[in-house]
Design a protein around this motif. Structure first.
Motif, PDB file in Angstrom:
ATOM      1  N   UNK A 182      70.111  21.806  18.906  1.00 18.32           N
ATOM      2  CA  UNK A 182      68.788  21.407  18.418  1.00 18.32           C
ATOM      3  C   UNK A 182      67.669  22.314  18.933  1.00 18.32           C
ATOM      4  N   UNK A 183      68.017  23.423  19.593  1.00 22.00           N
ATOM      5  CA  UNK A 183      67.002  24.330  20.117  1.00 22.00           C
ATOM      6  C   UNK A 183      66.927  25.591  19.269  1.00 22.00           C
ATOM      7  N   UNK A 184      65.807  25.859  18.608  1.00 22.06           N
ATOM      8  CA  UNK A 184      65.689  27.082  17.795  1.00 22.06           C
ATOM      9  C   UNK A 184      65.662  28.324  18.685  1.00 22.06           C
ATOM     10  N   UNK A 185      66.120  29.429  18.123  1.00 19.52           N
ATOM     11  CA  UNK A 185      66.011  30.723  18.783  1.00 19.52           C
ATOM     12  C   UNK A 185      65.067  31.605  17.972  1.00 19.52           C
ATOM     13  N   UNK A 186      64.218  32.364  18.630  1.00 20.08           N
ATOM     14  CA  UNK A 186      63.393  33.325  17.887  1.00 20.08           C
ATOM     15  C   UNK A 186      64.246  34.477  17.387  1.00 20.08           C
ATOM     16  N   UNK A 187      63.816  35.162  16.332  1.00 17.88           N
ATOM     17  CA  UNK A 187      64.581  36.306  15.842  1.00 17.88           C
ATOM     18  C   UNK A 187      64.674  37.414  16.884  1.00 17.88           C
ATOM     19  N   UNK A 207      56.359  42.494  12.282  1.00 12.56           N
ATOM     20  CA  UNK A 207      55.635  41.256  12.531  1.00 12.56           C
ATOM     21  C   UNK A 207      55.772  40.209  11.427  1.00 12.56           C
ATOM     22  N   UNK A 208      55.895  40.597  10.149  1.00 16.02           N
ATOM     23  CA  UNK A 208      56.075  39.569   9.109  1.00 16.02           C
ATOM     24  C   UNK A 208      57.298  38.685   9.335  1.00 16.02           C
ATOM     25  N   UNK A 209      58.355  39.218   9.947  1.00 16.47           N
ATOM     26  CA  UNK A 209      59.544  38.405  10.231  1.00 16.47           C
ATOM     27  C   UNK A 209      59.180  37.272  11.189  1.00 16.47           C
ATOM     28  N   UNK A 210      58.386  37.576  12.204  1.00 12.93           N
ATOM     29  CA  UNK A 210      58.023  36.590  13.218  1.00 12.93           C
ATOM     30  C   UNK A 210      56.953  35.628  12.698  1.00 12.93           C
ATOM     31  N   UNK A 211      56.073  36.111  11.848  1.00 15.05           N
ATOM     32  CA  UNK A 211      55.090  35.208  11.234  1.00 15.05           C
ATOM     33  C   UNK A 211      55.788  34.177  10.358  1.00 15.05           C
ATOM     34  N   UNK A 212      56.819  34.603   9.628  1.00 11.53           N
ATOM     35  CA  UNK A 212      57.575  33.664   8.794  1.00 11.53           C
ATOM     36  C   UNK A 212      58.297  32.639   9.654  1.00 11.53           C
ATOM     37  N   UNK A 213      58.816  33.065  10.800  1.00 11.80           N
ATOM     38  CA  UNK A 213      59.509  32.119  11.677  1.00 11.80           C
ATOM     39  C   UNK A 213      58.521  31.162  12.332  1.00 11.80           C
ATOM     40  N   UNK A 214      57.321  31.630  12.634  1.00 12.91           N
ATOM     41  CA  UNK A 214      56.287  30.724  13.146  1.00 12.91           C
ATOM     42  C   UNK A 214      56.001  29.611  12.142  1.00 12.91           C
ATOM     43  N   UNK A 215      55.906  29.967  10.866  1.00 11.16           N
ATOM     44  CA  UNK A 215      55.651  28.957   9.837  1.00 11.16           C
ATOM     45  C   UNK A 215      56.785  27.953   9.772  1.00 11.16           C
ATOM     46  N   UNK A 216      58.020  28.409   9.994  1.00 11.53           N
ATOM     47  CA  UNK A 216      59.171  27.502   9.989  1.00 11.53           C
ATOM     48  C   UNK A 216      59.119  26.521  11.151  1.00 11.53           C
TER      49      UNK A 216
END
Length: 305
Positions: A182-187, A207-216
């Motif tokens: 249940x713990x997410x990992x950052x890319x 950076x767009x990859x990490x911005x998309x993961x922030x939204x998730x």
């Protein structure tokens, strides 16, 4: 009559290997104990199960299930010497894909993922990299990079530098702030540079990859979920990669779960332990989530400096 003749001929000489689109992974399952052969992008990949050794280690599948979960992967291309690598002996299965690793490579390369499986399973990565007269190998092990997750089909150049970008996950966040599953990992994003596997996650072009993961992760971090700290940790890590750390940290400070937990980490890597436990006097204790999060960000190279 012609159809029958061709069918018989096919049985005599063996059916042609399956043709697989470049970028699409084929999975080899050790428990099936079957060879796998396919062609893609003009090259041939053959996966051959290895027999169990005469002396098993005692903690492997040869000892318990009487088959070897390791295989040889041989890459054959016209005009060059074939190259063979072995999958990780700790892996439960392997995923193999043919893909152009760099836009100027003379021929496609091959990605070999050895997967441990499970929510906490690491993967090891071997990239069979084309050279003018053959192939060389770049590995996550040689680069000292721990990885989790799975490479999606059709990996591509995300940064625009002419090299393929492989998006995986940072295992350093697993189990630290919640259960593993249940713990997410950052890319964590890797590529090939100067014949080696490199972590390119700090490249501003990504950076767009990490911005998309922030939204998730944003809805879960800023919820009332009692286990939200794991999502907040990955959210802040994403923000550090995306150039949004100050804002994300301030938001996290207002919303994180204050549950009175503490964390104690060993200050040296496992490879330097004398036994199974961290040596006495080499641990640091954190009594708040923000302090523990800052420490893991510092260790992982997420903070500027």
């Amino acid at each position: 009559m012609r159809i029958v003749t061709l069918a018989v001929l096919g049985l005599l000489i063996g059916a042609a290997p399956a043709e697989v689109p470049t970028g699409r992974s084929r999975e080899w399952r050790s428990w099936e104990k079957k060879p796998l052969t396919f062609t893609s992008g003009g090259i041939t990949v053959a996966v051959t199960p290895l027999p169990c050794p005469a002396q098993s280690r005692g903690d492997d599948t040869c000892s318990w299930e009487h088959f070897n979960n390791q295989a040889e992967v041989t890459v054959t291309a016209p005009g060059v010497v074939p190259l063979t690598v072995k999958t990780d002996r700790e892996g439960a299965y392997a995923r193999i894909a043919v893909v152009k690793l760099r836009h100027d490579d003379p021929r496609p390369g091959v990605i070999v993922e050895s997967q441990s499986g499970g929510s906490s399973g690491d993967l090891t990565l071997q990239l069979i990299v084309p050279t003018p007269d053959g192939y060389t190998v770049a590995t996550s092990e040689a680069a000292g990079i721990r990885l989790q997750g799975q490479i999606e089909d059709g990996p591509r150049d995300l940064s625009g530098d002419g090299k393929i970008d492989l998006v995986l996950q940072d295992p350093a966040f697993g189990t630290v702030f919640g259960c593993n599953a249940c713990t997410p990992r950052p890319p964590l994003i890797v590529t090939v540079g100067a014949g080696r596997l490199v972590n390119e996650s700090r490249d501003p072009a990504l950076r767009p990859v990490f911005l998309a993961d922030m939204a998730r992760l944003r809805p879960r971090c800023f919820s009332t979920d009692r286990d939200r700290n794991g999502a907040c940790a990955a959210y802040v890590a994403d923000a550090a990669r995306a150039g949004r750390l100050t804002t994300a940290w301030a938001a996290m400070m207002k919303h994180y779960q204050r549950d009175g937990r503490s964390w104690e980490w060993c200050d040296i890597p496992v490879s330097q332990w004398a036994g199974r436990n961290c040596p006495a006097g080499r641990t640091t204790r954190f009594t708040t989530f923000p302090d523990a999060l800052r420490a893991i960000l510092e260790r992982g190279g997420y903070l500027p400096g």
